[in-house]
Design a protein around this motif. Structure first.
Motif: not given
Length: 67
Positions: A1-10
């Motif tokens: 989940m964290f990696l998905l957030c990192l991918e979209n936002n960063h």
């Protein structure tokens, strides 16, 4: 989940920024492997100001004719 957030936002803005400054898509992976900390840097608050400062230094060098 964290990696998905990192991918979209960063990572997406970082990849777009690297493309916008002229790094071809096939070479972006090489840039990230050569400079791993760039993955964690914030584009707006860290990378853009540094590039702006380097641009000022380059302009200064060209104007006064050091090189």
């Amino acid at each position: 989940m964290f990696l998905l957030c990192l991918e979209n936002n960063h990572l997406k803005p970082l990849l777009e920024f690297l493309e916008n400054i002229g790094i071809p898509k096939p070479k972006i992976a090489s840039v990230m492997l050569l400079f791993p900390p760039i993955i964690l840097c914030d584009v707006e608050n860290e990378i853009k100001p540094r590039i702006c400062e380097w641009g000022k230094v380059f302009l200064f060098v060209v104007v006064i004719g050091i090189c």
